[in-house]
Design a protein around this motif. Structure first.
Motif, PDB file in Angstrom:
ATOM      1  N   UNK A   1       0.836  -1.198   0.000  1.00  0.00           N
ATOM      2  CA  UNK A   1       0.000   0.000   0.000  1.00  0.00           C
ATOM      3  C   UNK A   1       0.876   1.255   0.000  1.00  0.00           C
ATOM      4  N   UNK A   2       0.253   2.368  -0.389  1.00  0.00           N
ATOM      5  CA  UNK A   2       0.952   3.647  -0.333  1.00  0.00           C
ATOM      6  C   UNK A   2       1.168   4.241  -1.706  1.00  0.00           C
ATOM      7  N   UNK A   3       1.732   5.422  -1.711  1.00  0.00           N
ATOM      8  CA  UNK A   3       2.019   6.115  -2.963  1.00  0.00           C
ATOM      9  C   UNK A   3       3.177   5.440  -3.679  1.00  0.00           C
ATOM     10  N   UNK A   4       3.403   5.872  -4.915  1.00  0.00           N
ATOM     11  CA  UNK A   4       4.533   5.324  -5.664  1.00  0.00           C
ATOM     12  C   UNK A   4       5.845   5.631  -4.955  1.00  0.00           C
ATOM     13  N   UNK A   5       5.950   6.816  -4.370  1.00  0.00           N
ATOM     14  CA  UNK A   5       7.176   7.171  -3.646  1.00  0.00           C
ATOM     15  C   UNK A   5       7.356   6.268  -2.429  1.00  0.00           C
ATOM     16  N   UNK A   6       6.272   6.011  -1.719  1.00  0.00           N
ATOM     17  CA  UNK A   6       6.342   5.102  -0.562  1.00  0.00           C
ATOM     18  C   UNK A   6       6.821   3.722  -0.990  1.00  0.00           C
TER      19      UNK A   6
END
Length: 212
Positions: free
Chosen positions: A88-93
């Motif tokens: 889960x999370x943003x692409x940066x995460x």
């Protein structure tokens, strides 16, 4: 009750497969301790508990054996990074998580990681290591592509960016992975985090670094 010929063949095949896996595990463990160059075939046979002739019936040369060791270990590392890439999370995460997973696992197993990244090896083993780099790059490329589509990252050549991340991780970690004792574990970790942060900046991430 008599055992059928098919059952005997099945059991024989299972024994042979178990023996081959034992040899691969022994070779991996030996490389973890001493690296590719010092991992000699007689030592692998002793570690695996098999005769040297048995070892050579399974692997005709040290190079053939070590190529399989690279494949076995590198796939495990690629799978670990890929698992974080689909979390889960943003692409940066997710890019941070997958790159940091690779880096932190390398720091925990420095001797084996150094062998997989930087130790001088035979051409056949180097070819296997290059395949490792390409597989890892595809993990990062997938996340970067998703980040571009979601506008988390600016438009770019995702394949080139992923290759640069792998290069940064491999080359940047060579120093901390070297077993020279000049760095503390904390210094190695700080250095690795800086490399991962550099990788995120390289794909255009301008926000706070997820792992810092």
């Amino acid at each position: 009750m008599a055992i059928s010929q098919t059952e005997r063949k099945g059991r024989s095949a299972q024994v042979a497969n178990d023996r081959r896996l034992a040899i691969l595990r022994a070779a991996r463990d030996l490389v973890t301790r001493v690296g590719f160059r010092e991992a000699q075939m007689n030592a692998v046979a002793e570690e695996a508990g098999v005769a040297l002739a048995t070892l050579y019936r399974n692997f005709s040369s040290k190079a053939e054996l070590m190529v399989e060791v690279v494949g076995l270990v590198s796939q495990r590392e690629v799978d670990a990074a890929a698992g974080m890439a689909v979390s889960d999370g943003s692409a940066a995460d997710r890019l941070w998580a997958s790159a940091w997973t690779f880096a932190s696992r390398a720091l925990r197993g420095r001797r084996l990681a150094h062998a997989l990244v930087a130790e001088p090896v035979e051409p056949e083993i180097e070819t296997a290591r290059l395949a490792y780099r390409r597989k890892l790059a595809r993990v990062f490329e997938t996340v970067i592509d998703q980040g571009i589509r979601d506008e988390d990252f600016p438009p770019q050549d995702a394949q080139a960016s992923a290759a640069c991340i792998v290069g940064s991780l491999f080359e940047g970690l060579v120093g901390p992975l070297a077993l020279n004792g000049h760095r503390t574990d904390a210094e190695r970790e700080s250095h690795a985090r800086s490399i991962v942060a550099f990788c995120l900046r390289g794909v255009g991430h301008t926000g706070a670094m997820p792992g810092l």
